[in-house]
Every structure is written in C-alpha cells, then in structure tokens.
Motif scaffolding. Structure first.
Motif, mmCIF file in Angstrom:
data_model
loop_
_atom_site.group_PDB
_atom_site.id
_atom_site.type_symbol
_atom_site.label_atom_id
_atom_site.label_comp_id
_atom_site.label_asym_id
_atom_site.label_seq_id
_atom_site.Cartn_x
_atom_site.Cartn_y
_atom_site.Cartn_z
ATOM 1 N N ALA A 180 0.836 -1.208 0.000
ATOM 2 C CA ALA A 180 0.000 0.000 0.000
ATOM 3 C C ALA A 180 0.869 1.255 0.000
ATOM 4 N N ARG A 181 1.980 1.196 0.721
ATOM 5 C CA ARG A 181 2.897 2.345 0.713
ATOM 6 C C ARG A 181 3.589 2.495 -0.632
ATOM 7 N N ALA A 182 3.924 1.368 -1.228
ATOM 8 C CA ALA A 182 4.616 1.419 -2.517
ATOM 9 C C ALA A 182 3.710 1.919 -3.635
ATOM 10 N N ARG A 184 1.079 4.086 -3.052
ATOM 11 C CA ARG A 184 0.360 5.262 -2.559
ATOM 12 C C ARG A 184 0.156 6.273 -3.679
ATOM 13 N N GLY A 185 -1.055 6.807 -3.759
ATOM 14 C CA GLY A 185 -1.385 7.744 -4.826
ATOM 15 C C GLY A 185 -2.228 7.106 -5.907
ATOM 16 N N ASP A 186 -2.287 5.783 -5.919
ATOM 17 C CA ASP A 186 -3.122 5.053 -6.867
ATOM 18 C C ASP A 186 -4.240 4.361 -6.085
ATOM 19 N N ALA A 187 -5.357 4.128 -6.753
ATOM 20 C CA ALA A 187 -6.491 3.486 -6.100
ATOM 21 C C ALA A 187 -6.149 2.096 -5.586
ATOM 22 N N LEU A 188 -5.163 1.460 -6.207
ATOM 23 C CA LEU A 188 -4.769 0.124 -5.783
ATOM 24 C C LEU A 188 -4.320 0.114 -4.324
ATOM 25 N N SER A 189 -3.724 1.190 -3.852
ATOM 26 C CA SER A 189 -3.237 1.258 -2.477
ATOM 27 C C SER A 189 -4.373 1.037 -1.484
ATOM 28 N N LEU A 193 -5.487 -2.415 1.143
ATOM 29 C CA LEU A 193 -5.835 -2.332 2.559
ATOM 30 C C LEU A 193 -7.230 -2.884 2.814
ATOM 31 N N ASP A 194 -8.179 -2.504 1.967
ATOM 32 C CA ASP A 194 -9.565 -2.956 2.143
ATOM 33 C C ASP A 194 -9.699 -4.460 1.965
#
Length: 209
Positions: A180-182, A184-189, A193-194
């Motif tokens: 998620a940190r890698a 970050r900034g994209d919806a995939l992040s 998490l979800d």
C-alpha cells in the motif's frame, strides 16, 4: 555529580534511540546519517561514540525499539478487549490497515517499514537479530487473538494449523501495508488495505451451526 552525569548521559542515549527508531522507519536504514540522528536529538555529532560503538549498533537498537513500540500498541489493544479475542483482533486490524498508518511510517509498525532494508543487510549485521526478535513478539501477540477453536488443545495437529494461520495472517498484514505504501497515490493502495482487512476479519468470525 557522577550520578547527575550518568543520568544526563542516559537521557541523551534515550533521546538518540527514540529519534533513530522514528527515522529508520521513515527513511530506511540507509536513508539516515549519524549527523542527522544527533541533530534531531538536539546533540552534537561528536557525542555519538560516547553512546554507541558504531552506526550498526545504533540501527539494531533503533529496530528493537521500533518493534517494542509496535508491540506495546498491540498489547494495549488486546488488553482493551478484556479477553474477547475477536474484538482484540478486529481492533488490531482496524488500527493497522488504515491510510493514516500507511502515510505515517515514522510512527507506525516496524515490520513493513524495515523488512526490505533488513533483508538486504549482510547476515552478520546485528539488526537481523533485533528484527527477528521483534517479529516473533508480534507473531505471539497475534496468535493470542486466535479464535478459541484454533488453539489446538483438542487436536494434535491443531497447534501447527494455528501457527500456520498466524504466520500467514501477519504476513498479510505486513505485506498489505508494504505494498500500500509502494502504490500510494493510486487506487490500488486503498484496495489492498480494504481487501486484506475484509479477509482477515472474515476469518476471525466464529463458525456457527
């Protein structure tokens, strides 16, 4: 006077350790310098070697302290559940897999912040032992939140199954936060998490007839 001097020295060392524990999580093991650590601690660069023999020693202590802080937060949430394992697990997951945790690595869990760097360190570096002990502590805390049916008391293979489940679940937590940190900034992040939050909480629900 000697006692006062020792007390001051201990305060300075604690300040250096606290700063380094935050900085290594935020910038990585090689993203910080001794000069930066000392400056952030409000001390002079020259005083470093009065407290630590090397940067490797400091990094190992920073890693250990970062894990101690993580374990303290985990234990606090478990204690707040007053023996309700499902509530404890939900509290851990809800706190861990958040955008706030993702965006504040310096104050977050040591495992996702340091895994990549520690894996690239030479095998003889002391940070490996600190990381290993810290991760084992988190695994033990997570195992303590396993559903009662997973404790293995009635099945000779149950203990192995529970251990395997704990290993996989902690790997999911750490892996999800790392990715998620890698991203970050994209919806995939957020999706990562979800998805892991949903999977972990679903697996914690008791089985009903």
């Amino acid at each position: 006077m000697a006692r006062a001097s020792r007390a001051v020295a201990e305060q300075h060392k604690a300040a250096i350790e606290a700063v380094s524990a935050r900085l290594v999580r935020e910038h990585g093991l090689h993203g910080i310098s001794v000069a930066q650590v000392m400056a952030d601690a409000g001390l002079t660069h020259g005083g470093f070697y009065g407290h630590f023999a090397s940067k490797d020693e400091l990094v190992a202590r920073a890693c250990a302290l970062a894990f101690e802080e993580s374990a303290g937060r985990w234990q606090h949430r478990i204690d707040q559940a007053h023996g309700d394992r499902q509530a404890a697990r939900q509290s851990l997951v809800d706190q861990y897999l958040t955008t706030a945790h993702r965006d504040a690595a310096g104050d977050g869990c040591a495992a996702p912040a340091l895994t990549g760097d520690v894996a690239r360190e030479a095998s003889g570096k002391p940070v490996h032992a600190a990381y290993l002990q810290g991760l084992k502590t988190l695994l033990g805390l997570w195992e303590s939140t396993a559903p009662d049916d997973d404790n293995g008391d009635d099945d000779e293979n149950g203990g192995d199954a529970a251990r395997g489940a704990a290993l996989a679940e902690v790997a999911m937590l750490v892996g999800a936060m790392t990715m998620a940190r890698a991203t970050r900034g994209d919806a995939l992040s957020d999706e990562l998490l979800d998805a892991v939050r949903t999977r972990l909480l679903a697996s914690a629900k008791p089985i009903t007839a």
